[in-house]
Design a protein around this motif. Structure first.
Motif, short mmCIF file in Angstrom:
data_model
loop_
_atom_site.label_atom_id
_atom_site.label_comp_id
_atom_site.label_asym_id
_atom_site.label_seq_id
_atom_site.Cartn_x
_atom_site.Cartn_y
_atom_site.Cartn_z
N CYS A 38 -71.54 12.86 -31.11
CA CYS A 38 -72.36 12.37 -32.22
C CYS A 38 -71.61 12.48 -33.54
O CYS A 38 -71.64 11.58 -34.37
CB CYS A 38 -73.65 13.18 -32.35
SG CYS A 38 -74.77 12.95 -30.99
N TRP A 63 -77.06 9.81 -35.07
CA TRP A 63 -77.85 10.96 -35.53
C TRP A 63 -79.15 11.11 -34.75
O TRP A 63 -79.57 12.23 -34.46
CB TRP A 63 -78.14 10.84 -37.03
CG TRP A 63 -76.92 11.01 -37.86
CD1 TRP A 63 -76.18 10.03 -38.45
CD2 TRP A 63 -76.25 12.25 -38.18
NE1 TRP A 63 -75.12 10.57 -39.11
CE2 TRP A 63 -75.14 11.92 -38.97
CE3 TRP A 63 -76.52 13.59 -37.87
CZ2 TRP A 63 -74.27 12.89 -39.46
CZ3 TRP A 63 -75.66 14.56 -38.37
CH2 TRP A 63 -74.54 14.20 -39.15
N SER A 64 -79.77 9.99 -34.37
CA SER A 64 -80.97 10.07 -33.54
C SER A 64 -80.65 10.72 -32.21
O SER A 64 -81.44 11.49 -31.68
CB SER A 64 -81.54 8.69 -33.24
OG SER A 64 -81.82 8.02 -34.43
N ARG A 86 -78.31 12.84 -31.66
CA ARG A 86 -78.08 14.27 -31.92
C ARG A 86 -79.41 15.01 -31.96
O ARG A 86 -79.55 16.11 -31.42
CB ARG A 86 -77.34 14.43 -33.25
CG ARG A 86 -76.71 15.79 -33.45
CD ARG A 86 -75.73 15.73 -34.60
NE ARG A 86 -75.13 17.02 -34.86
CZ ARG A 86 -73.94 17.20 -35.44
NH1 ARG A 86 -73.23 16.15 -35.80
NH2 ARG A 86 -73.49 18.41 -35.64
N ILE A 87 -80.39 14.40 -32.61
CA ILE A 87 -81.72 15.00 -32.68
C ILE A 87 -82.31 15.11 -31.27
O ILE A 87 -82.86 16.15 -30.88
CB ILE A 87 -82.64 14.17 -33.61
CG1 ILE A 87 -82.22 14.39 -35.07
CG2 ILE A 87 -84.11 14.54 -33.41
CD1 ILE A 87 -82.96 13.53 -36.08
N GLU A 97 -76.26 24.68 -36.56
CA GLU A 97 -76.11 23.28 -36.95
C GLU A 97 -76.27 23.12 -38.46
O GLU A 97 -75.52 22.43 -39.11
CB GLU A 97 -77.15 22.41 -36.23
CG GLU A 97 -76.77 22.04 -34.81
CD GLU A 97 -75.66 21.01 -34.78
OE1 GLU A 97 -75.96 19.82 -34.84
OE2 GLU A 97 -74.48 21.43 -34.70
N SER A 130 -78.42 9.32 -43.08
CA SER A 130 -78.77 9.89 -41.77
C SER A 130 -78.34 11.36 -41.65
O SER A 130 -79.01 12.14 -40.99
CB SER A 130 -78.12 9.09 -40.65
OG SER A 130 -78.55 7.76 -40.70
N TYR A 160 -80.91 14.43 -40.92
CA TYR A 160 -80.70 15.42 -39.85
C TYR A 160 -80.99 16.82 -40.37
O TYR A 160 -81.61 17.64 -39.70
CB TYR A 160 -79.27 15.31 -39.33
CG TYR A 160 -78.95 16.22 -38.18
CD1 TYR A 160 -77.98 17.22 -38.31
CD2 TYR A 160 -79.58 16.08 -36.94
CE1 TYR A 160 -77.66 18.06 -37.25
CE2 TYR A 160 -79.27 16.92 -35.89
CZ TYR A 160 -78.31 17.89 -36.03
OH TYR A 160 -77.99 18.71 -34.99
#
Lengths: 481, 198
Positions: A204, A218-219, A221-222, A239, A255, A259
Motif C-alpha cells: 500500500c 489507502w482503502s 490499507r484500511i 501506524e 488520502s 488514513y
C-alpha cells in the motif's frame, strides 16, 4: 508494416515464453515497466530483464495485448483450448500488461462457476495464493491505482485468512503434547499473519508513493487493518507514528490524512469502551489487568464488596489511562497539523485535516463529558468539561483567554495531586505518569491559532483557507453547546 | 514533496550550456528514467535560454514546477520539483548552489564547459539533503514572510517560447534528447497524454 496473423502468433508465443522464463530465472523481480521503444529491433526479444526489473518494449504491446485478451475470451467461450500451464502463463502476461481485465482476475460478486481463470486456478490448487499476491504487487508497480488488482488482492487475503482460522479451530481441548503442538502452530499462524500484514502495508505504501492521493491503495490499507489487526491497539499506534513523516512529506495527499483520521477513530473506539457496570470486569479489549473475577458464591459479603470496589477502581483507572491516551493522541495530531500548516502554507488538505480532527475531538468530548461529571472525583472531568468558551457568547472568546488558560492549568495540577491520593495503591507503575497533560484543544485556542495565521501570512491561498476555517469554527462548532 | 533535478547552466549569447547536473529519479519507473533524465536536461536548458539575466522564475509543466535563477553574470541554475515542494526553499537552494559553484569553478570555464570537464562534486549531496526542505533549511519558515524577491510565474512551457515557435520543433532539434526519447515524445503527444502511456 502490417504483421500477418501468423507472425503475430509466433511473436506472442515467444513473448509469453520469455516472460515466463524471466520469472524462472529471477524470482526476485520487484518491478515491471514499459520501455519506450517505438520500433522492434531485428530478432530481439521485447522482454528485457535488468537487475530485478522486467521491461516490455512498447512496440509489442499493441500486438500482445489484444491477442492474449482474445485467447482468454475464446477459452472462456470454449472455442479454444489452453492447458493449465498455458493458462497460468497467459493470465500472468495479461495481468502485467493490463491488470484491469476482470476476466483474468475474476471479481467477486458473481457465483464462482461463472468467474474465470485466476480464481479458478487458485481454487483448484493449481496456484498458490501467494503467487497472486506477488503478481498483484508487480502489477501495482506499473498500475498503482488498478481497482481490479486491489479487489482481487482482498479476495486472496480472505482465502488466506480462512485458512488461518481453520487452523485455529482444529481442536477443542488439546492435552499434553497435542496442546504443545497446537500452541506452536498457532504461534506460527500468528507470525505468518503478522508478516502478511506488514507485507500488505508495504504494498500500500509503495502504491501511495507512486500515485498521489491513491484512494484505492489507502482503502486497501484500511481494509487490511480492519481484517488483519482488529482491536490491535499496538498496530494502530505504530501506524499513526510511522505515518507522521510520510504525511509531512506529502502535505497535499488527502488520502494519507484521511488514513490518520481512520486510525484516530479506531484507537478511540478501542481504547475507550462504554464504562463497565460495577459487577463486571473491565472490557476484554484492554490490556489485561488482573482483576479478580467476582464470584459471590464463595465470598463473604464484605469481601465481595471489597472486590467489587477493587474492580470498580481498576475499571476507573483503566478509563483514566484511556482518557489520557486519547487526549494525548488528539493533542499530538493537532500539533502535527499546526506544524505543517505553518511550515507549508496554502495546502487545503491540511486545513481539511484540522477540521476533521478538531471535530472528532469536539464530538468525543461532548459525548463523554456526561460520564465524566457523573463520576465524582474524576479529575479528567475537568479536561473533559465543556469548552468554557461555549458556555459564553463565542464573541467573547478572546477576552476569556487568560481565565481559561488558568482553568486548564489548574485542571492539570489537580490531576497530579489527586493521583497521589488515589485509593488503590496496588500498582504504582500504573499510577505514575509524571508528565503533566498539555492544554486541550478548545474553540478559543483554535481561534487564536487561525487569527495568528491570518495576521502573519502573505500567501493568498493560506489566507483563504484560514478564513474559511474560522468561519467553520463559528458556524459549525460555535453553535453546538 | 520531491526534487527531481538540479542543474547548473551557463546562459550563452546563442544557447545555454549545461555545466553540471544531479538527478533523483528514484520515484520513476525504472525503464523510464533515462528518457526522463534527458527531458529534464532539455527543459532546464531551454528555461535558462528563455530567462533574462538577473531574474527568477517558476515554470509549471504538468505536475512539475521548474524554478530558475539566472544571475547577472549569466550563470544560471534550475531545480525541477513537484508542486508540493515549497518555492522559497527552492530559491534558497539555487542561490546557495550558484554561490558555491562560482567560488569553486573559474568563470573562464563556464561558456564552454560540460559535465565531463567541470569539477564540482557537491550537487548530488545538495539535491539529496534538500529532499527534506525543513531539515535542509530550518530558517525558511521565518524568512518566508519577509522575502519580497520578485519571481515570475509561467503557467506553461509554451509561454516561454517566442511567437510561432513550437515545442515539438525544439524537441526534434535538441541535442539533449536521444532518438528514443524523441520518438517517445512524438507518440505521447499524438496520444495527448505524456505520462499516461507510462
Amino acid at each position: 508494416m502490417a504483421e500477418s496473423e501468423e507472425e503475430v502468433h509466433v511473436l506472442v508465443q515467444r513473448v509469453v515464453k520469455d516472460i515466463t522464463n524471466a520469472f524462472k530465472r529471477n524470482p526476485n523481480i520487484d518491478e515491471i515497466g514499459v520501455i519506450p521503444c517505438p520500433e522492434a529491433r531485428y530478432n530481439r526479444s521485447p522482454i528485457v530483464l535488468v537487475e530485478n526489473k522486467l521491461g516490455v518494449e512498447s512496440w509489442c504491446i499493441k500486438f500482445l495485448l489484444p491477442y492474449v485478451h482474445n485467447k482468454l475470451l475464446l477459452y472462456r467461450q470454449r472455442k479454444h483450448w489452453l492447458d493449465r500451464g498455458a493458462l497460468v502463463d497467459i493470465t500472468c502476461t495479461l495481468l502485467l500488461l493490463n491488470p484491469d481485465f476482470t476476466t483474468a482476475w475474476n471479481v467477486s460478486g458473481s457465483c464462482p462457476s461463472k468467474l474465470n481463470f485466476r480464481k479458478e486456478l487458485l481454487q483448484c490448487g493449481v496456484l498458490y495464493p501467494e503467487k497472486d499476491l506477488y503478481l498483484g504487487k508487480l502489477a501495482l508497480t506499473k498500475f498503482p491505482k488498478s481497482p481490479e488488482t486491489w479487489i482481487h488482492r482482498r479476495w486472496v487475503l480472505q482465502q488466506i485468512l480462512h485458512q488461518f482460522s481453520a487452523v485455529g479451530h482444529s481442536r477443542k481441548q488439546p492435552q499434553g503434547e497435542a496442546a504443545q503442538a497446537d500452541s506452536e502452530r498457532s504461534q506460527q499462524v500468528s507470525d505468518h499473519l503478522s508478516r502478511t500484514l506488514q507485507q500488505e502495508i508495504k504494498v500500500c505504501s509503495d502504491a501511495a508513493c507512486h500515485y498521489s492521493s491513491n484512494y484505492n491503495a489507502w482503502s486497501h490499507r484500511i481494509w487490511v487493518l480492519q481484517h488483519m489487526a482488529k482491536g490491535n491497539v499496538k498496530v494502530f499506534h505504530d501506524e499513526l507514528s510511522s505515518m507522521r513523516l510520510w504525511v509531512s512529506m506529502h502535505v497535499s495527499d488527502h488520502s494519507g490524512f484521511h488514513y490518520r483520521q481512520f486510525l484516530l477513530k479506531e484507537l478511540i473506539t478501542e481504547l475507550y469502551q462504554t464504562p463497565p457496570s460495577t459487577t463486571t470486569t473491565c472490557s476484554s479489549q484492554h490490556q489485561s489487568t488482573t482483576v479478580p473475577s467476582i464470584s459471590l458464591h464463595h465470598q463473604s459479603h464484605n469481601q465481595a464488596n471489597r472486590e467489587l470496589s477493587e474492580a470498580e477502581a481498576a475499571g476507573e483507572e483503566e478509563r483514566q489511562l484511556s482518557f489520557t491516551t486519547i487526549f494525548q493522541l488528539f493533542h499530538q495530531e493537532m500539533e502535527l497539523c499546526s506544524d505543517l500548516i505553518q511550515a507549508f502554507p496554502g495546502h487545503e488538505t491540511l486545513w481539511s485535516h484540522r477540521r476533521h480532527v478538531f471535530y472528532l475531538w469536539h464530538q468525543w468530548r461532548r459525548e463523554h463529558q456526561n460520564h465524566c461529571s457523573s463520576n465524582g472525583g474524576n479529575d479528567l472531568g475537568h479536561l473533559m468539561y465543556q469548552d468554557p468558551d461555549l458556555l459564553k457568547d463565542s464573541t467573547q472568546s478572546c477576552t476569556g483567554q487568560d481565565e481559561i488558560a488558568n482553568g486548564q492549568k489548574h485542571a492539570s495540577e489537580l490531576m497530579e495531586v489527586d493521583r497521589v491520593s488515589f485509593p488503590d495503591q496496588r500498582d504504582n507503575k500504573r499510577l505514575k505518569r509524571g508528565v503533566p497533560l498539555p492544554d486541550p484543544p478548545t474553540l478559543s485556542s483554535e481561534h487564536s491559532f487561525v487569527g495568528d495565521i491570518i495576521d502573519r501570512c502573505s500567501n493568498p491561498e493560506q489566507r483563504h483557507f484560514a478564513l474559511a476555517y474560522k468561519k467553520w469554527l463559528d458556524t459549525v462548532i460555535g453553535q453546538q453547546p | 514533496m520531491k526534487l527531481y533535478s538540479l542543474s547548473i547552466i551557463y546562459k550563452g549569447s546563442n544557447k545555454s550550456n549545461l555545466l553540471k547536473a544531479a538527478y533523483d529519479l528514484s520515484s520513476f519507473s525504472f525503464f523510464q528514467r533515462s528518457s526522463i533524465q534527458e527531458f529534464m536536461t532539455f527543459t532546464s536548458a531551454l528555461i535558462v535560454e528563455r530567462t533574462s539575466q538577473g531574474s527568477r522564475a517558476s515554470v509549471k509543466e504538468q505536475e512539475y514546477l521548474c524554478h530558475v535563477y539566472v544571475r547577472n553574470d549569466n550563470l544560471g541554475a534550475v531545480v525541477i520539483a513537484d508542486t508540493e515542494y515549497p518555492q522559497r526553499v527552492c530559491f534558497t537552494l539555487l542561490e546557495k548552489v550558484l554561490e558555491e559553484f562560482s567560488r569553486t569553478v573559474d568563470s573562464i570555464d563556464w561558456p564552454s564547459g560540460n559535465p565531463g570537464t567541470i569539477t564540482y562534486a557537491a550537487l548530488d549531496s545538495h539535491l539529496s539533503k534538500y529532499q527534506n526542505p525543513r531539515e535542509a533549511d530550518a530558517m525558511t519558515k521565518v524568512q518566508a514572510e519577509l522575502d519580497e524577491t520578485k519571481i515570475i510565474l509561467h503557467n506553461t512551457m509554451e509561454s516561454l517560447l517566442d511567437r510561432g515557435e513550437k515545442l515539438d520543433d525544439l524537441v526534434a532539434k535538441s541535442e539533449h534528447l536521444g532518438n528514443q526519447s524523441k520518438a517517445f515524445y512524438k507518440t505521447a503527444r499524438k496520444q495527448n497524454s505524456c505520462c499516461e502511456i507510462m
